[in-house]
Each structure stands twice: as structure tokens, then as C-alpha cells.
Design a protein around this motif. Structure first.
Motif, PDB file in Angstrom:
ATOM      1  N   LYS A  43       0.834  -1.200   0.000  1.00 21.91           N
ATOM      2  CA  LYS A  43       0.000   0.000   0.000  1.00 21.91           C
ATOM      3  C   LYS A  43       0.871   1.254   0.000  1.00 21.91           C
ATOM      4  CE  LYS A  43      -3.390   2.571   2.740  1.00 21.91           C
ATOM      5  NZ  LYS A  43      -4.185   2.610   4.008  1.00 21.91           N
ATOM      6  N   GLU A  49      -2.332   0.758  -5.276  1.00 26.83           N
ATOM      7  CA  GLU A  49      -2.949   1.799  -6.107  1.00 26.83           C
ATOM      8  C   GLU A  49      -2.870   1.431  -7.580  1.00 26.83           C
ATOM      9  OE1 GLU A  49      -5.092   5.075  -7.075  1.00 26.83           O
ATOM     10  OE2 GLU A  49      -4.687   4.346  -5.038  1.00 26.83           O
ATOM     11  N   ARG A  52      -5.794  -0.754  -8.365  1.00 23.75           N
ATOM     12  CA  ARG A  52      -7.049  -0.310  -7.768  1.00 23.75           C
ATOM     13  C   ARG A  52      -8.259  -0.711  -8.610  1.00 23.75           C
ATOM     14  NH1 ARG A  52      -9.560   3.783  -4.623  1.00 23.75           N
ATOM     15  NH2 ARG A  52      -7.592   4.390  -3.675  1.00 23.75           N
TER      16      ARG A  52
END
Length: 235
Positions: A43, A49, A52
Motif C-alpha cells: 500500500k 494503487e 485499484r
């Protein structure tokens, strides 16, 4: 993006253990941190991300366990035999504590594994030891030979944790139905180990993809471009 934190006393390692889980549904991905990395590393470094979309769309559910490296392979204050044994205890935690949770939460009986750098070692070691529960292995600049961490010591725990040693004789039938990607940068300290493992798999006629990325290095920027593309191949 759903994020849940879990902490419990692990009977396998006899201590508190922590894990982050991302997503509400989807194919389970067991994502290991790099050497001595924590459960929140993926993370913090932006790897979560980068995937995501898959998480938010319910395509995958990501399990990020803590590492146990400081008590196993990287602990120079204990004997090499104890280091290898502690890794076996970590493997037991994964199979007896985390894997059943994954099955219960997702409904899938087979999972994907991934990891960057030394996390790639963990992903490969776990997957090749337990091919009956692993359907995809995504190693990103992984290492596959642990003997440098045991100071010349050798026993069954080292052998059965070390893909470079146990894979030539591994005849588990589920290896031939696993989706395997060995991703590595062209300018990568782990490139030779990836090429060697690729050759080993080729000798066994195990289908896999050795993905050598041009103009790239052993770093998070490379891994954040690799992983989304690999996850897109999950069916």
C-alpha cells in the motif's frame, strides 16, 4: 476501495500476526512484501494503487500478510537450521490460518500469489510447494535460491523451501495447470535466477512466460507496470 486490517495470535508462529485485505470480492491474490517488509508495504509503495481498478471492480481481493523474514532467513542471531524451521512455521501459518480464511471469504479453493523481489521468492516457494491450491504465480524480480541465507547449512527444511533445489524433482500434476509468469527487468540483479528457473520449467515442459522488461530496473516503478498486466490474465 474496501480495506480491512486483521490481527490475531498465530499458533503457527506463536506470536501476534497482522494482515491487510483490499477488496470486497473477486479472485484471491496473496501478495507478499519484499525482504523484511511489512503488511502495509504494498500500500505504502503504491502497488495497491496500481491495481485499484481490479479491486474496485470486484475482479480480485488482495491479501497482504506480514513477513516473517526477521525471524527466519534474515535472522543472523539464530542458527541456519532455526532460520529454515521458522520459515516452515510461516508456511504453516499461510496454509493453516490464512488460506482457510481466503476460501471462506471468497469461495475460491485455488488462489493467485505474487510478490516483488524477495516477495517473489515467497510467492514461488509457496506456490511450488502447494500447487494444488495455487492457480497463478506472478513473480516480479523474484529470487529462487535461498542457500545464501543459511551459511552452508543444508537440511530438508532448506531443500523443500528452495525452488532452485526441489523443483527439478517436483512432479505434482497441478504444476502443469498453473499460470506462471516470471517478470524481471532487463537490468535486474535477479535476472539470472529468473532465466535459470525459466530453463528449469522449460525442461519439465511447464508452460510459463519469462517477461523481461526492456529499459527497466529492479524497482517499484517496474513492478507497478507489471502487476496490472498480469492480473488482467486471470480468468
Amino acid at each position: 476501495m474496501t480495506e480491512n486490517f486483521y490481527k490475531w495470535h498465530s499458533p503457527s508462529i506463536d506470536r501476534e500476526f497482522e494482515m491487510l485485505v483490499f477488496g470486497h470480492a473477486g479472485y484471491p491474490l496473496l501478495l507478499f512484501p519484499t525482504s523484511m517488509g511489512r503488511y502495509y508495504e504494498s500500500k505504502d509503495m503504491g502497488l495497491i494503487e496500481s491495481i485499484r481498478w481490479f479491486i474496485e471492480q470486484g475482479r480480485i481481493k488482495v491479501y497482504c500478510p506480514d513477513s516473517f523474514d526477521t525471524s527466519s532467513w534474515y535472522n543472523k542471531h539464530i542458527t541456519p537450521a532455526e532460520r529454515a524451521y521458522n520459515h516452515v512455521r510461516y508456511d504453516r501459518l499461510l496454509t493453516d490460518e490464512i488460506y482457510p480464511r481466503i476460501v471462506e471469504e471468497t469461495g475460491y479453493s485455488r488462489i493467485a500469489t505474487a510478490g516483488c523481489s524477495f516477495g517473489g521468492f515467497h510467492a514461488a516457494s509457496f506456490s511450488f510447494r502447494h500447487p494444488e491450491i495455487v492457480s497463478y504465480l506472478f513473480s516480479l524480480s523474484g529470487t529462487f535460491d535461498i542457500k545464501s541465507r543459511v551459511d552452508g547449512h543444508y537440511d530438508d527444511n532448506v531443500y523443500f523451501s528452495n525452488p532452485a533445489d526441489f523443483m527439478p524433482g517436483n512432479q505434482h500434476q497441478d504444476l502443469w495447470r498453473m499460470g506462471i509468469i516470471l517478470g524481471v527487468a532487463d537490468n535486474d540483479v535477479t535476472r539470472s535466477q529468473n532465466e535459470q528457473l525459466s530453463g528449469m520449467l522449460a525442461q519439465k515442459n511447464i508452460t510459463h512466460w519469462l517477461d523481461i522488461r526492456p529499459a527497466s530496473t529492479h524497482d517499484w516503478a517496474t513492478w507497478k507496470t507489471m502487476l496490472p498486466g498480469y492480473l488482467a490474465l486471470i480468468r
